[in-house]
Design a protein around this motif. Structure first.
Motif, PDB file in Angstrom:
ATOM      1  N   GLU A  39      11.825  54.556 -44.575  1.00 46.69           N
ATOM      2  CA  GLU A  39      10.783  54.822 -45.575  1.00 46.69           C
ATOM      3  C   GLU A  39       9.420  54.384 -45.061  1.00 46.69           C
ATOM      4  O   GLU A  39       8.394  54.763 -45.613  1.00 46.69           O
ATOM      5  CB  GLU A  39      11.091  54.092 -46.887  1.00 46.69           C
ATOM      6  N   SER A  40       9.433  53.518 -44.038  1.00 48.26           N
ATOM      7  CA  SER A  40       8.154  53.039 -43.505  1.00 48.26           C
ATOM      8  C   SER A  40       8.339  52.687 -42.028  1.00 48.26           C
ATOM      9  O   SER A  40       9.475  52.592 -41.541  1.00 48.26           O
ATOM     10  CB  SER A  40       7.714  51.786 -44.254  1.00 48.26           C
ATOM     11  N   ASP A  42       7.555  49.888 -40.751  1.00 45.48           N
ATOM     12  CA  ASP A  42       7.908  48.470 -40.626  1.00 45.48           C
ATOM     13  C   ASP A  42       9.399  48.248 -40.426  1.00 45.48           C
ATOM     14  O   ASP A  42       9.807  47.295 -39.786  1.00 45.48           O
ATOM     15  CB  ASP A  42       7.443  47.703 -41.878  1.00 45.48           C
ATOM     16  N   CYS A  43      10.209  49.160 -40.982  1.00 43.10           N
ATOM     17  CA  CYS A  43      11.654  48.926 -40.840  1.00 43.10           C
ATOM     18  C   CYS A  43      12.187  49.408 -39.479  1.00 43.10           C
ATOM     19  O   CYS A  43      13.352  49.217 -39.165  1.00 43.10           O
ATOM     20  CB  CYS A  43      12.422  49.560 -42.001  1.00 43.10           C
ATOM     21  N   ARG A  52       4.635  50.094 -33.603  1.00 43.92           N
ATOM     22  CA  ARG A  52       4.736  50.191 -35.067  1.00 43.92           C
ATOM     23  C   ARG A  52       3.350  50.096 -35.703  1.00 43.92           C
ATOM     24  O   ARG A  52       3.029  50.835 -36.628  1.00 43.92           O
ATOM     25  CB  ARG A  52       5.631  49.073 -35.620  1.00 43.92           C
ATOM     26  N   ARG A  56       1.497  52.969 -37.862  1.00 45.43           N
ATOM     27  CA  ARG A  56       0.985  52.687 -39.195  1.00 45.43           C
ATOM     28  C   ARG A  56      -0.471  53.139 -39.349  1.00 45.43           C
ATOM     29  O   ARG A  56      -0.880  53.682 -40.363  1.00 45.43           O
ATOM     30  CB  ARG A  56       1.091  51.184 -39.478  1.00 45.43           C
ATOM     31  N   ARG A  60       1.799  59.205 -40.538  1.00 43.02           N
ATOM     32  CA  ARG A  60       2.521  58.938 -41.785  1.00 43.02           C
ATOM     33  C   ARG A  60       3.844  59.695 -41.761  1.00 43.02           C
ATOM     34  O   ARG A  60       3.958  60.754 -41.120  1.00 43.02           O
ATOM     35  CB  ARG A  60       1.689  59.342 -42.993  1.00 43.02           C
TER      36      ARG A  60
END
Ligand code: SAH
Length: 344
Positions: A39-40, A42-43, A52, A56, A60
């Motif tokens: 979902e992002s 960060d994971c 990462r 970011r 997207r």
């Protein structure tokens, strides 16, 4: 901001290399996007922190936002997605026994003008990008429990898929790919109003997607009234293109026929249709009209539906009546978007 879902593997790889990253990062990134349901950024813990951070800042995963999520008692989910330009589209997840079917849109609105359809009432605003088409699939896939994936796709949401093949084909490429969603082309149905040149393009492509052609009438006179683009095309050209597709792919063809009470549901229409389809290895999908607020068409009476189907079966046509799902959540044909727009 780069919408990652719009990039092919090659494009993604080129971008990573241009950022000074090793080419193998593309596999990791794609596995997070398409398999591991990230979902992002960060994971994505096996990517270096610096990458990462760059992702970011410059990219997207999702371009749209889900502005409405409805769930029906029959398990159907419907998402209304809004893109950054404010345009909205719908997509639906339909669980049905072992099948988990995603129904997706290809355009904002539609230019074909079918008189009984909610999607085209305001014409077409724009084509969706391949990333926006893929985003619908991934968002629906993420509604399923861990380990359960989408099994089927029907391109039957808003828009005319064959009027936006340039965006649809790369999205379906991802859907088919082992490193994408891994869905076989025979489980992917493209539904079209019948644009012969684009059908020929699919024939030449030779991938064997399941093709469904929306007929709705057995004669040009009636079809042009219900499906205005028919005026410039005509049934003969559509049936000939469908036949070429069938000959090249050996996929069974499906014809769709929305049954409108008192309009195209009379015994004479069934007989004309039987003549038109005789000798074709095709399935006829009869869809009772789903009422659209503001339109004066009627759902056929149970008796008219029975007689229509019976006459075709007697003539040897393979007929199926499509069961409606998701009615309570306006999961049919551009209806949620309209209802919410009316209340906005
Ligand atoms: N443009 C493509 C995909 C559109 S929707 C096409 O024409 O096939 C998929 C199917 O839903 C089409 O057969 C379309 O005619 C049908 N449909 C549209 N409005 C409907 C309604 N109000 N009730 C029942 N079916 C409808």
């Amino acid at each position: 901001m780069l919408h990652l879902l719009s990039l092919t593997t090659e494009e993604l790889s080129t971008w990573l290399v241009s950022q000074g990253e090793a080419p193998f990062r593309v596999q990791q990134l794609e596995s997070w996007l398409y398999q591991r349901r990230a979902e992002s950024f960060d994971c994505m813990t096996d990517l270096p922190t610096s990458l990462r951070a760059r992702l970011r800042d410059t990219c997207r995963i999702w371009s749209g936002s889900v502005v409405e999520h409805r769930t029906a008692a029959d398990g159907t989910h419907k998402l209304l997605i809004e893109w950054p330009d404010g345009h909205r589209i719908e997509c639906v997840l339909i669980p049905d026994g072992p099948r988990r079917t995603a129904c997706i849109s290809t355009q904002v609105g539609c230019a074909m003008g079918c008189v009984f359809c909610a999607s085209g009432l305001d014409g077409v605003a724009r084509n969706l990008t391949s990333g926006e088409i893929l985003e619908q699939l991934l968002r629906l896939d993420r509604l399923l429990p861990a380990g359960v994936r989408l099994s089927n796709i029907v391109v039957m949401g808003m828009g005319e898929p064959l009027a936006n093949l340039d965006a649809l084909l790369p999205a379906l490429e991802r859907a088919r790919s082992k490193r994408g969603l891994g869905i076989s082309p025979r489980k992917i149905t493209i539904s079209t109003v019948g644009l012969p040149r684009a059908i020929d393009r699919l024939t030449e492509l030779g991938i064997g997607y399941h093709l469904a052609v929306s007929l709705h009438a057995p004669t040009d006179e009636l079809r042009t009234r219900l499906v205005p683009v028919n005026r410039a095309i005509g049934l003969d050209a559509i049936l000939a293109a469908a036949e070429r597709y069938f000959n090249a792919t050996h996929r069974r063809l499906t014809f769709e026929y929305v049954l409108l009470g008192g309009v195209n549901d009379q015994p004479e229409h069934a007989r004309q249709l039987a003549r038109l389809l005789s000798g074709k290895a095709a399935l006829l999908n009869v869809i009772p009209y789903n009422p659209v607020p503001g339109l004066e068409y009627q759902t056929p009476t149970p008796r008219a539906l029975r007689t229509f189907v019976e006459l075709l079966r007697q003539a040897g046509v393979n007929v199926q009546v499509r069961v409606r799902k998701g009615d309570q959540i306006d999961a049919a044909c551009g209806q949620l978007r309209r209802r919410l727009a009316a209340h906005a």
